[in-house]
Design an enzyme around this catalytic site. Structure first.
Site, short mmCIF file in Angstrom:
data_model
loop_
_atom_site.label_atom_id
_atom_site.label_comp_id
_atom_site.label_asym_id
_atom_site.label_seq_id
_atom_site.Cartn_x
_atom_site.Cartn_y
_atom_site.Cartn_z
N SER A 208 0.84 -1.20 0.00
CA SER A 208 0.00 0.00 0.00
C SER A 208 0.88 1.25 0.00
O SER A 208 1.65 1.47 -0.93
CB SER A 208 -0.94 -0.05 1.20
OG SER A 208 -1.87 1.00 1.17
N ASP A 262 -9.01 -5.17 -5.80
CA ASP A 262 -8.63 -4.30 -4.68
C ASP A 262 -8.75 -2.84 -5.11
O ASP A 262 -8.12 -2.42 -6.08
CB ASP A 262 -7.21 -4.62 -4.26
CG ASP A 262 -6.78 -3.86 -3.00
OD1 ASP A 262 -7.54 -2.99 -2.55
OD2 ASP A 262 -5.69 -4.16 -2.49
#
Length: 331
Positions: A208, A262
């Protein structure tokens, strides 16, 4: 602090400030309700845009390629486990977890920062004899300060210099600042570790927020050449943190992994603008109005509003009173 505040202000102005309050509070909900959950056909369309890993090698029956793919997947799985170890915030427990779970010796645990700061992500630096890499793992968003780094989303000019050309573009301000901080923080430790392990190369891993910072840090390290010329990066669920030209320039040494659909890797200021236009174009207000009519208090409010309008229309206005010969002060 000034640049952080300015970056946060710019990001807010380019995203949430453009939304109407009703669209943000209710429009998004009704748009999601109308679209429903993602269907199997939509997932198949997204999957069709990519190339399934390893199928060509299996179809060809090439034993060497199949073995190379197997080794690659084993390395990926080990990198994923490194990321899971960084969830622990306490220094002693995190170190113990990495030593046990990753089978790392005490002397190969080189450095760590468990507490993140604004534009300063948490990380771990180890010598991995299984991967034959000096591994730097950068943690993703796991605290309020990490969230501030992620939200500092103004675009910052950035460039990368390779053997062929100079590539110009823009990058996410927070992740770029985090990458520069990591470089200054760890340059000496990385050089020392690489000199002490001949044949090893740097492997930068991040998830991330950490994935974006890891990718940019790898670009910076490779510009240094020498010990860092073979640096590789594995970015897991990496956000859209740089322009296309910069992303294309580093695809030879940055591997980006996205789990299905995602949403984090697909988020950007452009996608936020597209979503806002979809919400504004949708007819969510009519659906909202129909839902609200189911509640008695809303029906009572509408009845009261109609009664007030009826009474107002029944009252004579000043012009009609004057037409009847009544002047001011005669009532």
């Amino acid at each position: 602090l000034y640049f952080f505040v300015e970056g946060l202000r710019f990001f807010y102005g380019e995203t949430l400030l453009k939304w109407k309050t009703a669209d943000l509070l209710f429009g998004l909900y009704y748009l999601c309700q109308s679209n429903g959950p993602m269907s199997a056909s939509q997932l198949a369309d997204i999957g069709a845009a990519g190339t399934p890993f390893g199928l060509e090698a299996l179809a060809s029956g090439d034993a060497a390629r199949i073995e190379a793919n197997r080794v690659f997947l084993q390395r990926m799985e080990r990198c994923f486990r490194y990321n899971s170890c960084l969830r622990e915030r306490r220094p002693t427990y995190r170190k113990r977890r990495i030593l046990q779970k990753m089978d790392i010796e005490e002397e190969d645990f080189l450095k760590q920062a468990t507490s993140a700061g604004v534009l300063k992500p948490s990380y771990v630096l180890v010598r991995d004899h299984t991967l034959r890499n000096i591994v730097l793992v950068v943690r993703g968003t796991h605290s309020i300060k990490d969230a501030f780094t992620s939200l500092t989303g103004a675009s910052k000019p950035h460039h990368v210099v390779d053997s062929n050309d100079v590539t110009l573009g823009y990058s996410h301000f927070g992740m770029l600042a985090a990458a520069r901080w990591l470089k200054g923080e760890l340059m000496e430790a990385l050089e020392e570790a690489l000199r002490g392990a001949p044949g090893y190369s740097p492997m930068i891993i991040g998830h991330s927020l950490g994935g974006g910072a890891a990718a940019m840090l790898t670009m910076m390290l490779r510009e240094q050449g020498g010990l860092f010329e073979d640096a590789q990066c594995l970015a897991i669920a990496c956000p859209a943190c740089m322009t296309m030209e910069l992303a294309e320039s580093c695809k030879g040494y940055v591997t980006s992994v996205v789990n299905g659909c995602d949403p984090i890797p697909m988020m950007s200021s452009v996608s936020a603008d597209v979503l806002r236009e979809e919400v504004m174009a949708s007819e969510w207000y009519d659906e909202f109005h129909r839902d609200m009519r189911q509640y008695k208090i809303f029906r009572a409010f509408e009845s009261t509003k109609r009664w007030v309008r009826t009474k107002q229309s029944a009252l004579p206005n000043v012009a009609s009173l004057r037409g009847c010969g009544l002047e001011q002060g005669e009532l």
